[in-house]
Scaffold this active site. Structure first.
Site, PDB file in Angstrom:
ATOM      1  N   LYS A  66       2.815 -30.388  80.721  1.00  0.00           N
ATOM      2  CA  LYS A  66       2.372 -31.591  80.017  1.00  0.00           C
ATOM      3  C   LYS A  66       0.919 -31.474  79.551  1.00  0.00           C
ATOM      4  O   LYS A  66       0.605 -31.831  78.431  1.00  0.00           O
ATOM      5  CB  LYS A  66       2.498 -32.826  80.915  1.00  0.00           C
ATOM      6  CG  LYS A  66       3.892 -33.217  81.276  1.00  0.00           C
ATOM      7  CD  LYS A  66       3.939 -34.524  82.054  1.00  0.00           C
ATOM      8  CE  LYS A  66       3.119 -34.540  83.322  1.00  0.00           C
ATOM      9  NZ  LYS A  66       3.568 -33.639  84.384  1.00  0.00           N
TER      10      LYS A  66
ATOM     11  N   ARG B 200      -0.996 -21.750  89.498  1.00  0.00           N
ATOM     12  CA  ARG B 200      -2.124 -22.586  89.083  1.00  0.00           C
ATOM     13  C   ARG B 200      -3.061 -22.839  90.256  1.00  0.00           C
ATOM     14  O   ARG B 200      -4.281 -22.796  90.114  1.00  0.00           O
ATOM     15  CB  ARG B 200      -1.616 -23.916  88.520  1.00  0.00           C
ATOM     16  CG  ARG B 200      -2.752 -24.841  88.060  1.00  0.00           C
ATOM     17  CD  ARG B 200      -2.235 -26.135  87.504  1.00  0.00           C
ATOM     18  NE  ARG B 200      -1.845 -27.047  88.561  1.00  0.00           N
ATOM     19  CZ  ARG B 200      -1.323 -28.240  88.352  1.00  0.00           C
ATOM     20  NH1 ARG B 200      -1.087 -28.665  87.132  1.00  0.00           N
ATOM     21  NH2 ARG B 200      -0.992 -29.022  89.366  1.00  0.00           N
TER      22      ARG B 200
END
Length: 193
Positions: free
Chosen positions: A14, A128
């Site tokens: 996103k 991440r």
């Protein structure tokens, strides 16, 4: 002017897609996660309250998130266009946002749901976490966030499907490929306004 929502589980892309769409359509990308993390980093009252929930992989309470987003969308001149990412996340938030949008002629033209398999989401978020050092990207917290998403946010798919604005997109593959898939949906929506 684009008014869109990116609705997807953590790790689906996103943030990346929101940045790209904001640039393409020349609108702000409002990522509630980033806004909340900024408040946490600054040690604000909202940030301290939000941190308790974020560290456990839980959703920040509706009232905190609604207040945060309303500050950015409203004011003397409400934003004519935007890409929202991370809000709404619950059905009460969605209903509040829809009512506000109707009252201010700012309902979503498109809600993009990025579909990514759970194992890929976990892999992306662990990677991440290694790169960024984010304390909320441990496997246990990630799995909890995905469970919370399934319980709290997935019902929004039906809410937006019923309004005819939901578009489910394959969120796997190269970033450019995903952006192209999204634009194939959004571009025609803007020309039909």
């Amino acid at each position: 002017m684009l008014r869109a929502l990116l609705l997807a589980p953590p790790g689906a892309g996103k943030g990346t897609q929101g940045d790209r769409l904001a640039e393409v359509y020349d609108v702000p990308h409002l990522a509630t996660g980033d806004m909340l993390r900024q408040h946490v980093a600054e040690g604000t009252e909202v940030g301290l309250e939000a941190k308790r929930f974020m560290d456990r992989g839980e959703l920040v309470p509706d009232r905190v998130v609604v207040e945060l987003v309303a500050r950015h969308l409203s004011g003397p001149e409400p934003l004519p266009g935007f890409v929202l990412d991370g809000f709404p996340r619950t059905l009460p938030q969605a209903k509040t946002a829809y009512d506000w949008g109707r009252a201010h002629d700012r309902t979503f033209q498109g809600v993009i749901s990025l579909d990514v398999p759970e194992d890929e989401l976990v892999r992306r978020l662990l990677e991440r976490g290694k790169r960024s050092g984010r304390s909320d990207d441990t496997e246990a917290t990630i799995r909890n966030r995905l469970t919370v998403y399934a319980e709290s946010t997935r019902p929004l798919l039906d809410f937006y499907r019923e309004r005819g604005v939901l578009h489910e997109i394959d969120g796997t593959g190269e970033v450019d490929e995903v952006t192209t898939r999204i634009r194939e949906i959004l571009d025609p929506l803007l020309t039909s306004d």
